[in-house]
Design an enzyme around this catalytic site. Sequence first.
Site, PDB file in Angstrom:
ATOM      1  N   VAL A 504       0.818  -1.213   0.000  1.00 24.83           N
ATOM      2  CA  VAL A 504       0.000   0.000   0.000  1.00 24.83           C
ATOM      3  C   VAL A 504       0.855   1.267   0.000  1.00 24.83           C
ATOM      4  O   VAL A 504       2.054   1.236   0.229  1.00 24.83           O
ATOM      5  CB  VAL A 504      -0.973   0.020   1.207  1.00 24.83           C
ATOM      6  CG1 VAL A 504      -1.890  -1.176   1.150  1.00 24.83           C
ATOM      7  CG2 VAL A 504      -0.213   0.029   2.519  1.00 24.83           C
ATOM      8  N   GLU A 505       0.172   2.393  -0.278  1.00 21.16           N
ATOM      9  CA  GLU A 505       0.794   3.725  -0.381  1.00 21.16           C
ATOM     10  C   GLU A 505       1.958   3.716  -1.363  1.00 21.16           C
ATOM     11  O   GLU A 505       3.032   4.263  -1.103  1.00 21.16           O
ATOM     12  CB  GLU A 505       1.237   4.236   0.996  1.00 21.16           C
ATOM     13  CG  GLU A 505       0.063   4.653   1.863  1.00 21.16           C
ATOM     14  CD  GLU A 505       0.489   5.465   3.070  1.00 21.16           C
ATOM     15  OE1 GLU A 505       1.616   5.980   3.083  1.00 21.16           O
ATOM     16  OE2 GLU A 505      -0.306   5.571   4.010  1.00 21.16           O
ATOM     17  N   GLY A 506       1.730   3.098  -2.505  1.00 16.16           N
ATOM     18  CA  GLY A 506       2.769   2.965  -3.522  1.00 16.16           C
ATOM     19  C   GLY A 506       3.448   1.626  -3.371  1.00 16.16           C
ATOM     20  O   GLY A 506       4.313   1.469  -2.512  1.00 16.16           O
TER      21      GLY A 506
END
Length: 843
Positions: A504-506
């Site tokens: 997540v988050e990239g």
Amino acid sequence: MSAAIAILWIIIFIAYSLTILYLRSSLLVATGLYLLYLIVYTLIGTGPDWLTLLFWIIFLAIAIPLNIKELRRHWISKPLLDVFRKVMPEMSETEAAALEAGTVWWDGELFSGKPDWKKLLDTPAPKLSDEEQAFLDHEVETLCGMLDEWKITHEWGDLPPQVWDYLKKQGFFAYIIPKKYGGKEFSALMNSETLAKVATRSPTAASIMAVPNSLGPSELLLRYGTEEQKNHYLPRLASGEEVPCFALTSPTAGSDAGSITDYGVVCKGQWQGKEVIGIRLNWNKRYITLAPIATLVGLAFKLYDPEHLAGDKDAYGITCALIPRATPGIGIGRRHFPLNIPFQNGPVHGHDVFVPLDAIIGGMKMAGQGWRMLMECLGAGRAISLPSNTAGGSRLGVYATGAYAQVRKQFNLPIARFDGVDEVMGRMGGLLYAMEAVRTLTAWAIDQGEEPAVCAAISKYHVTEMSRIVGNDAMDIHGGKGIQLGPRNYLARGYESIPIAITVEGANILTRNLMIYGQGAIRCHPYVLKEMRAASMEEHAATALSAASNNSQRAAALKEHQAALKQFDDALFGHVGLAFSNAARSLILGITNAQFTRVPIAGHTRRYYQHINRFSAAFVLASDAAMLTLGGALKRKEKLSARLGDILSYMYIASAVLKRYEDQGRQTEDLPLVDWACRQALYHLQEQMHGFLRNFPNRVIAGVLRFLIFTRGRTYSAPSDACGHRIAVLISTPGGARSRLTQNTYVADRSSPIGMMAEALELVLKLAPLEKKLHLAVRSGQLKLAPGTSRITAAHDAGVINAEEARQLQRLEELTTEICAVDDFAPDELGTRPLPVSHSVTD
């Protein structure tokens, strides 16, 4: 002139030139120094007059146009600017927004080829305020005591109601909200420390707490909201009356947010009984943390206004809005189930959802600014939430593994004494030290006013990747104990959660291959972004000039052209000077093994600073060569750019390790950790540079770079076995180093698995002489053990040990038995819908 004298003059010239370049003399100073050299040669040289005259002609032909700026701009910079405009890679709106987001900090120094260590070392040591420390010691400690990860993950599938109430009432969701709105107004460091501590107890709770205090409505409101929006929403968010989520990811658009299909159309509609101009929204989002229980939905979508009801644009681009959950048309409440970690996460849909224009965060003036807003907020969130959660999990892994390896015995020896286990423990401790260094430094940079987008990406990628190694190592050492789920298992849920942080988050592949170097090469380089901005300005000036219909417009376009040319000229020749300087620095530092480069630190760690200086110059040289020869194609050659990103990352990691060592007062006991982490970073840095050169498509340039960078070959080696052994001893022995490394691990009371581990570790070391005494008594025949006889009872009866010693040994044996025990279950205790019993068990 004899051959020997000629060679001497050539050697002097080369050494003179390398010195000028190494010291980064300005163009004017360098010109004066070469003039001085030529005067000396003219006066005392023994060469023929025609050769001296030729040297003067060459010198003047170079020096005059380079130092007379008007000539230089007309003869050199203008033609190159025209070429640069044509070859400059096209950049999407989302890429441009990402590049403009955040600030350049220590990453910029590493990209200079000559880092200013004073800038890093003068940064104050990370420290919580008294209020924050008290909250960490009391409220956060209380929260950890309320959490039972086994019941949360296996029985309840959620935090219990009393924990949700406690989180809201105590302000755990209000860390970043100012006190004037009822929030805590805590620092980024406090946010990080809280998440890391909670993660040692419950990955589920840590995941839930991360979102409201990073990328979410609160952050967006604080930065971009109108005063009316702030006054309405922030107090409600601070009190927990509103639970926020932010919906960005779509089924077909994850990392490529520019391709989201979620849209809103400006139109007229009914809102609270009145007809108003608003937005009719349709969206389909997934993976949204807190969505199932959110009362306030933050939404990213593309805004269109075909009737020009709100302005004169047909399409505005990505826009962010806040929408109450109760708004008709929203579908919300169902849950995803991410790897057995039941933090509230799920899809959210909207069909013909109508909201007024003032639902846009910041109002209509911020319409179309959503991607920039998200990029500016994501940097801070990426620097805190996932590195903190995974560092906390790794902290628990090291704390427990160090103790377990002393308590658990095989072949009558603690497994900590086996070389294979010792090697793994050394790696775990070294990696944790690096993780904590990167985590705290990056969070603290935010508290110092920075928005370190590139450093945040480095932290997110490398800390989560290191946690993957630590998690695997902890499970390896625990063996069967680690894989059997149940209340006694303190590792497995954290181990299961690691891929969530990776994703997540990239996603980490994206972060490594595109973000770290993709942003860093342009954002952090001293000149590349300036050159690109000048080229864009020139493009605009050329377009304006061709469209000009009067003298005033032509004059304005020509003025813009002159400004663009000046900016490009300054950046271009600064860039050229930097490239030549880094070539000289790479060669000299490589030949001397960086022995003589100046650094502000003396003593044991001095050489690490020097090695980073060396590779900073080599890194920028390699980057410039790649950008010059590959141009826009470098963006697509992700294997090459990722290796350059790794080099930048490892320099940052080593810098963070050195800063942590200084901030903690140069604890001599911690030097094995510092040595291991720095040597590991430098070794991997070297190998990534080797891989870059080995795969660089232009083999001539690759050969030149290899000569300049690795003149003496690859001289760095991985951490030694002896260094790893010293770390293994540190993390498996109570003391200052173990305490500092695993500080703020939640231990609870002595009845919990981790609490028993702490007690057992103290006892096993304290009673080691008694264990040896018993062993010798058995071997000598003084103590004879019949089958089924307790050795402790027998030893006491035989007078080998006294009653108190027997009591302590008995306590250790009880602890060891419980620590090594695993859980088992009745058949109907497993599964949410147990199948009917289809077989019988007969006596």
